[in-house]
Design a protein around this motif. Structure first.
Motif, PDB file in Angstrom:
ATOM      1  N   THR A 255      11.178 -11.607 -17.572  1.00 36.37           N
ATOM      2  CA  THR A 255      12.187 -11.612 -18.634  1.00 36.37           C
ATOM      3  C   THR A 255      13.159 -10.455 -18.500  1.00 36.37           C
ATOM      4  O   THR A 255      14.322 -10.568 -18.846  1.00 36.37           O
ATOM      5  N   SER A 256      12.726  -9.322 -18.007  1.00 35.74           N
ATOM      6  CA  SER A 256      13.602  -8.173 -17.797  1.00 35.74           C
ATOM      7  C   SER A 256      12.839  -7.144 -16.978  1.00 35.74           C
ATOM      8  O   SER A 256      11.621  -7.222 -16.838  1.00 35.74           O
ATOM      9  N   GLY A 257      13.559  -6.166 -16.448  1.00 37.00           N
ATOM     10  CA  GLY A 257      12.896  -5.083 -15.738  1.00 37.00           C
ATOM     11  C   GLY A 257      12.481  -5.465 -14.341  1.00 37.00           C
ATOM     12  O   GLY A 257      13.052  -6.352 -13.702  1.00 37.00           O
ATOM     13  N   ALA A 258      11.457  -4.773 -13.829  1.00 36.44           N
ATOM     14  CA  ALA A 258      11.036  -4.934 -12.438  1.00 36.44           C
ATOM     15  C   ALA A 258      10.461  -6.319 -12.186  1.00 36.44           C
ATOM     16  O   ALA A 258       9.851  -6.933 -13.064  1.00 36.44           O
ATOM     17  N   ILE A 259      10.664  -6.816 -10.967  1.00 37.62           N
ATOM     18  CA  ILE A 259      10.088  -8.085 -10.527  1.00 37.62           C
ATOM     19  C   ILE A 259       8.865  -7.770  -9.681  1.00 37.62           C
ATOM     20  O   ILE A 259       8.944  -7.005  -8.716  1.00 37.62           O
ATOM     21  N   TYR A 260       7.733  -8.356 -10.032  1.00 38.29           N
ATOM     22  CA  TYR A 260       6.459  -8.046  -9.376  1.00 38.29           C
ATOM     23  C   TYR A 260       6.083  -9.125  -8.376  1.00 38.29           C
ATOM     24  O   TYR A 260       6.478 -10.286  -8.507  1.00 38.29           O
ATOM     25  N   PHE A 261       5.291  -8.719  -7.397  1.00 41.66           N
ATOM     26  CA  PHE A 261       4.785  -9.635  -6.375  1.00 41.66           C
ATOM     27  C   PHE A 261       3.283  -9.430  -6.277  1.00 41.66           C
ATOM     28  O   PHE A 261       2.809  -8.309  -6.102  1.00 41.66           O
ATOM     29  N   ASP A 262       2.541 -10.520  -6.401  1.00 41.72           N
ATOM     30  CA  ASP A 262       1.086 -10.394  -6.522  1.00 41.72           C
ATOM     31  C   ASP A 262       0.356 -10.433  -5.186  1.00 41.72           C
ATOM     32  O   ASP A 262      -0.823 -10.108  -5.112  1.00 41.72           O
ATOM     33  N   GLN A 263       1.033 -10.828  -4.103  1.00 41.02           N
ATOM     34  CA  GLN A 263       0.359 -10.939  -2.799  1.00 41.02           C
ATOM     35  C   GLN A 263       1.113 -10.122  -1.758  1.00 41.02           C
ATOM     36  O   GLN A 263       2.300 -10.367  -1.512  1.00 41.02           O
ATOM     37  N   VAL A 264       0.433  -9.147  -1.165  1.00 40.43           N
ATOM     38  CA  VAL A 264       1.032  -8.298  -0.137  1.00 40.43           C
ATOM     39  C   VAL A 264       0.572  -8.801   1.228  1.00 40.43           C
ATOM     40  O   VAL A 264      -0.622  -8.807   1.527  1.00 40.43           O
ATOM     41  N   LEU A 265       1.510  -9.222   2.055  1.00 39.69           N
ATOM     42  CA  LEU A 265       1.190  -9.762   3.375  1.00 39.69           C
ATOM     43  C   LEU A 265       1.107  -8.666   4.434  1.00 39.69           C
ATOM     44  O   LEU A 265       0.263  -8.719   5.318  1.00 39.69           O
ATOM     45  N   VAL A 266       2.015  -7.705   4.361  1.00 40.72           N
ATOM     46  CA  VAL A 266       2.068  -6.595   5.317  1.00 40.72           C
ATOM     47  C   VAL A 266       2.356  -5.327   4.533  1.00 40.72           C
ATOM     48  O   VAL A 266       3.189  -5.331   3.624  1.00 40.72           O
ATOM     49  N   ASN A 267       1.647  -4.253   4.883  1.00 44.83           N
ATOM     50  CA  ASN A 267       1.934  -2.953   4.266  1.00 44.83           C
ATOM     51  C   ASN A 267       1.646  -1.848   5.283  1.00 44.83           C
ATOM     52  O   ASN A 267       0.835  -0.958   5.045  1.00 44.83           O
ATOM     53  N   GLU A 268       2.334  -1.915   6.423  1.00 47.04           N
ATOM     54  CA  GLU A 268       2.159  -0.930   7.494  1.00 47.04           C
ATOM     55  C   GLU A 268       2.780   0.391   7.056  1.00 47.04           C
ATOM     56  O   GLU A 268       3.965   0.454   6.732  1.00 47.04           O
ATOM     57  N   GLY A 269       1.989   1.437   7.020  1.00 43.73           N
ATOM     58  CA  GLY A 269       2.464   2.727   6.567  1.00 43.73           C
ATOM     59  C   GLY A 269       2.166   3.004   5.108  1.00 43.73           C
ATOM     60  O   GLY A 269       2.346   4.128   4.640  1.00 43.73           O
TER      61      GLY A 269
ATOM     62  N   LEU B 291      19.663   0.691   4.365  1.00 45.91           N
ATOM     63  CA  LEU B 291      19.756   1.884   3.535  1.00 45.91           C
ATOM     64  C   LEU B 291      19.180   3.098   4.255  1.00 45.91           C
ATOM     65  O   LEU B 291      18.091   3.013   4.840  1.00 45.91           O
ATOM     66  N   PRO B 292      19.870   4.244   4.196  1.00 44.49           N
ATOM     67  CA  PRO B 292      19.251   5.504   4.638  1.00 44.49           C
ATOM     68  C   PRO B 292      18.416   6.060   3.485  1.00 44.49           C
ATOM     69  O   PRO B 292      18.901   6.187   2.358  1.00 44.49           O
ATOM     70  N   LEU B 293      17.156   6.381   3.759  1.00 48.58           N
ATOM     71  CA  LEU B 293      16.252   6.862   2.714  1.00 48.58           C
ATOM     72  C   LEU B 293      15.653   8.206   3.096  1.00 48.58           C
ATOM     73  O   LEU B 293      15.431   8.491   4.273  1.00 48.58           O
ATOM     74  N   ASP B 294      15.382   8.999   2.077  1.00 52.48           N
ATOM     75  CA  ASP B 294      14.621  10.231   2.224  1.00 52.48           C
ATOM     76  C   ASP B 294      13.185   9.978   1.767  1.00 52.48           C
ATOM     77  O   ASP B 294      12.934   9.046   0.988  1.00 52.48           O
ATOM     78  N   PRO B 295      12.222  10.782   2.218  1.00 57.08           N
ATOM     79  CA  PRO B 295      10.843  10.603   1.748  1.00 57.08           C
ATOM     80  C   PRO B 295      10.770  10.657   0.221  1.00 57.08           C
ATOM     81  O   PRO B 295      11.358  11.532  -0.410  1.00 57.08           O
ATOM     82  N   GLY B 296      10.081   9.678  -0.353  1.00 58.21           N
ATOM     83  CA  GLY B 296       9.945   9.614  -1.802  1.00 58.21           C
ATOM     84  C   GLY B 296      10.957   8.734  -2.492  1.00 58.21           C
ATOM     85  O   GLY B 296      10.795   8.416  -3.679  1.00 58.21           O
ATOM     86  N   ASP B 297      12.027   8.303  -1.797  1.00 51.93           N
ATOM     87  CA  ASP B 297      12.973   7.362  -2.390  1.00 51.93           C
ATOM     88  C   ASP B 297      12.249   6.055  -2.705  1.00 51.93           C
ATOM     89  O   ASP B 297      11.437   5.577  -1.910  1.00 51.93           O
ATOM     90  N   ARG B 298      12.607   5.452  -3.849  1.00 54.98           N
ATOM     91  CA  ARG B 298      11.927   4.242  -4.320  1.00 54.98           C
ATOM     92  C   ARG B 298      12.910   3.074  -4.330  1.00 54.98           C
ATOM     93  O   ARG B 298      14.014   3.188  -4.879  1.00 54.98           O
ATOM     94  N   VAL B 299      12.494   1.949  -3.731  1.00 56.79           N
ATOM     95  CA  VAL B 299      13.312   0.740  -3.683  1.00 56.79           C
ATOM     96  C   VAL B 299      12.540  -0.377  -4.379  1.00 56.79           C
ATOM     97  O   VAL B 299      11.362  -0.615  -4.082  1.00 56.79           O
ATOM     98  N   SER B 300      13.221  -1.079  -5.308  1.00 57.31           N
ATOM     99  CA  SER B 300      12.570  -2.144  -6.065  1.00 57.31           C
ATOM    100  C   SER B 300      13.583  -3.218  -6.417  1.00 57.31           C
ATOM    101  O   SER B 300      14.792  -3.055  -6.195  1.00 57.31           O
ATOM    102  N   LEU B 301      13.104  -4.326  -6.972  1.00 57.98           N
ATOM    103  CA  LEU B 301      13.961  -5.404  -7.448  1.00 57.98           C
ATOM    104  C   LEU B 301      13.922  -5.430  -8.970  1.00 57.98           C
ATOM    105  O   LEU B 301      12.853  -5.293  -9.574  1.00 57.98           O
ATOM    106  N   ARG B 302      15.087  -5.641  -9.570  1.00 57.93           N
ATOM    107  CA  ARG B 302      15.162  -5.675 -11.028  1.00 57.93           C
ATOM    108  C   ARG B 302      15.975  -6.884 -11.473  1.00 57.93           C
ATOM    109  O   ARG B 302      17.043  -7.166 -10.921  1.00 57.93           O
ATOM    110  N   LEU B 303      15.430  -7.585 -12.465  1.00 56.65           N
ATOM    111  CA  LEU B 303      16.119  -8.718 -13.066  1.00 56.65           C
ATOM    112  C   LEU B 303      17.098  -8.176 -14.107  1.00 56.65           C
ATOM    113  O   LEU B 303      16.696  -7.661 -15.143  1.00 56.65           O
ATOM    114  N   ARG B 304      18.397  -8.303 -13.818  1.00 63.00           N
ATOM    115  CA  ARG B 304      19.417  -7.696 -14.674  1.00 63.00           C
ATOM    116  C   ARG B 304      20.140  -8.721 -15.551  1.00 63.00           C
ATOM    117  O   ARG B 304      20.911  -8.350 -16.434  1.00 63.00           O
TER     118      ARG B 304
END
Length: 205
Positions: free
Chosen positions: A92-106, A171-184
């Motif tokens: 309905t609003s805010g972050a979009i969640y994903f319940d199944q992680v296929l790859v998480n290298e690192g 995107l160029p990222l620094d350590p600790g930068d957070r990337v997410s999806l949001r329903l706007r």
């Protein structure tokens, strides 16, 4: 006489044909010694490839079968339409969640928050595909870098039963930068099964 220029081979000057024949003979002798021994001739410079170095990827490279340093990648999907108990407000609003992680290298993707946290500084590639089902509303999905919306994608056709908001970005990222999806804009109450979110490190900086 001191300082006099030395010649190889010793003796009187040789004809060009004889010099070429002697050079080829020396090369054949060098190659016969397992193909890796350099041939040393005074006044000549030869480069001999060593197969063992080529197989190892050269200086600074990883040997065959070894993981290169700084390998980071993730992929997550939505395996069912509706939110389970505990995901209050999802769809309905805010972050979009994903319940199944296929790859998480690192280990950069956090399933609980639906976001990726950069473990190393570098340039990353991200792609998302968010599906709306039986929903006539316009849906706007934004990819967020921390609190800043970088790009948005829309699904706004009221005459189809399934449609996806899809986009990608580098995107160029620094350590600790957070990337997410949001329903706007809009909602996903009809379901968002088969939606996906993925990314990987292209190269470190």
């Amino acid at each position: 006489m001191l300082g006099a220029k030395r010649h190889w081979p010793p003796g009187p000057s040789l004809s060009p044909r004889l010099t070429l024949a002697l050079t080829l003979l020396a090369l054949r002798t060098g190659w016969a010694q397992e193909g890796t021994e350099p041939v040393l001739l005074e006044g000549e410079c030869l480069v001999v490839c060593e197969p063992s170095r080529a197989a190892a990827g050269g200086p600074g490279g990883a040997a065959l079968g070894e993981a290169p340093p700084g390998r980071v990648a993730f992929a997550a999907v939505r395996s069912h339409h509706h939110e389970p108990a505990g995901e209050i407000g999802n769809g309905t609003s805010g972050a979009i969640y994903f319940d199944q992680v296929l790859v998480n290298e690192g280990g950069g993707f956090d399933r609980a928050s639906g976001s990726f946290v950069a473990p190393v500084r570098g340039v990353y590639s991200f792609r998302f595909h968010v599906v709306k089902v039986y929903n006539r509303q316009t849906v706007q999905v934004s990819l967020m870098l921390n609190t800043w919306p970088v790009i948005s994608a829309f699904a706004n056709d009221p005459d189809v039963t399934r449609e996806a908001a899809t986009s990608s970005v580098l995107l160029p990222l620094d350590p600790g930068d957070r990337v997410s999806l949001r329903l706007r804009r809009g909602n996903l109450l009809g379901g968002w099964k088969y939606s996906s979110f993925s990314g990987f490190l292209i190269f470190p900086l």
